[in-house]
Design a protein around this motif. Structure first.
Motif, mmCIF file in Angstrom:
data_model
loop_
_atom_site.group_PDB
_atom_site.id
_atom_site.type_symbol
_atom_site.label_atom_id
_atom_site.label_comp_id
_atom_site.label_asym_id
_atom_site.label_seq_id
_atom_site.Cartn_x
_atom_site.Cartn_y
_atom_site.Cartn_z
ATOM 1 N N GLU A 191 -45.088 -14.675 -25.902
ATOM 2 C CA GLU A 191 -44.033 -14.121 -25.064
ATOM 3 C C GLU A 191 -43.155 -13.183 -25.886
ATOM 4 O O GLU A 191 -43.129 -13.230 -27.109
ATOM 5 N N ARG A 215 -41.710 -6.903 -16.743
ATOM 6 C CA ARG A 215 -42.184 -7.870 -15.741
ATOM 7 C C ARG A 215 -43.022 -7.176 -14.675
ATOM 8 O O ARG A 215 -44.049 -7.708 -14.243
ATOM 9 N N GLU A 216 -42.599 -5.994 -14.235
ATOM 10 C CA GLU A 216 -43.364 -5.263 -13.226
ATOM 11 C C GLU A 216 -44.742 -4.876 -13.740
ATOM 12 O O GLU A 216 -45.687 -4.755 -12.959
ATOM 13 N N PRO A 220 -45.310 -10.709 -20.394
ATOM 14 C CA PRO A 220 -44.548 -11.959 -20.477
ATOM 15 C C PRO A 220 -43.255 -11.737 -21.259
ATOM 16 O O PRO A 220 -43.120 -12.130 -22.424
ATOM 17 N N ARG A 222 -38.924 -11.979 -21.209
ATOM 18 C CA ARG A 222 -37.810 -12.642 -20.519
ATOM 19 C C ARG A 222 -36.636 -12.823 -21.474
ATOM 20 O O ARG A 222 -36.767 -12.685 -22.697
#
Length: 287
Positions: A191, A215-216, A220, A222
């Motif tokens: 990630e 994200r689109e 991964p 965040r």
């Protein structure tokens, strides 16, 4: 000096004074600012930058920003600078005020808007060092983009002394926070994570778009949980168990290739995030 300057309703020459010696932005750092990348004469993500400028001004307790003046200055500077412009800086100071930290009464305050455009070159990679100083996530200025930049000047000078272009800081609780003028992404365990804003990190516009566009694109990526990225995660980067990337308005997404005195390898997610960002950028200059 290859810059184009606008202040007080008109363009100025680089050697023309635009601030009084008692401007609160000069005497006590009472002001806010934004820096935008410029692409083909357009200030990238200007709407997001102006929203953050307003939020910083509110956090500082400055009067409501004269956004019409700000936009007029942006238009004038970009038109005059033409293709020479690579970055745009908007500064709003507290205006003339007392020599001490106290302000004049609200009805007496006269904020000053200065807009400057100049050249910029975005590097493809970054070199960073850890510094011993911290961000105070409980400071009243935490998360605000203010002209009180002395801490960043000192930390970045340390980085330059060691052949790097960015310094990395923890918060007071020993969590990875940010760079002096960049947000941080750590690529670990499949990630790509960026420190939580509660560490005192600035809510960077590029950081925000990397999270959104990443994200689109199915990456991964965040925001980390508050204690998910301890300062020691940088030991994993130095050992090759994790990777690091920096984001910022002019640097975009730059994988880190050296941490302190150790060469490190850019991570595949960091490189893909850079590719996605640079692909999306010209498609939407005001996302």
């Amino acid at each position: 000096m290859d810059v184009t300057i606008w202040a007080d309703g008109r363009l100025r020459t680089p050697d023309e004074p635009v601030l009084t010696a008692v401007d609160h932005g000069v005497t006590v750092g009472d002001g806010v600012f934004e820096t935008c990348a410029v692409h083909h004469g357009v200030a990238f993500a200007l709407t997001r930058h102006l929203a953050r400028l307003e939020a910083s001004a509110r956090g500082m307790g400055l009067p409501a920003l004269p956004l019409d003046d700000v936009r007029a200055g942006v238009r004038a500077v970009l038109a005059a600078a033409g293709e020479r412009a690579g970055r745009l800086r908007i500064t709003v100071t507290g205006g003339p005020g007392p020599l001490g930290t106290q302000r004049d009464a609200p009805h007496e305050q006269r904020p000053v808007v200065v807009v400057v455009a100049g050249p910029a070159a975005a590097a493809e990679v970054a070199r960073a060092v850890r510094v011993p100083w911290v961000r105070n996530e409980r400071s009243p200025l935490a998360g605000l983009k203010t002209t009180s930049y002395g801490e960043n000047v000192v930390a970045l000078a340390r980085a330059r002394e060691h052949g790097a272009d960015e310094a990395l800081l923890a918060d007071t609780r020993g969590r990875l926070c940010e760079g002096t003028g960049s947000n941080v992404f750590v690529e670990t365990a499949g990630e790509m994570l960026t420190p939580a804003l509660e560490t005192g990190a600035l809510a960077g516009i590029t950081r925000e778009l990397v999270l959104l566009w990443g994200r689109e694109a199915g990456l991964p990526v965040r925001e980390a949980r508050p204690d998910e990225l301890p300062w020691e995660v940088l030991d994993d980067v130095a050992a090759g168990r994790a990777h690091l990337a920096l984001t910022g308005s002019v640097r975009h997404v730059t994988p880190v290739v050296r941490l302190d005195d150790v060469d490190v390898t850019p991570g595949p997610l960091s490189q893909e995030a850079r590719r996605v960002f640079l692909e999306r950028l010209p498609q939407d200059l005001d996302p």
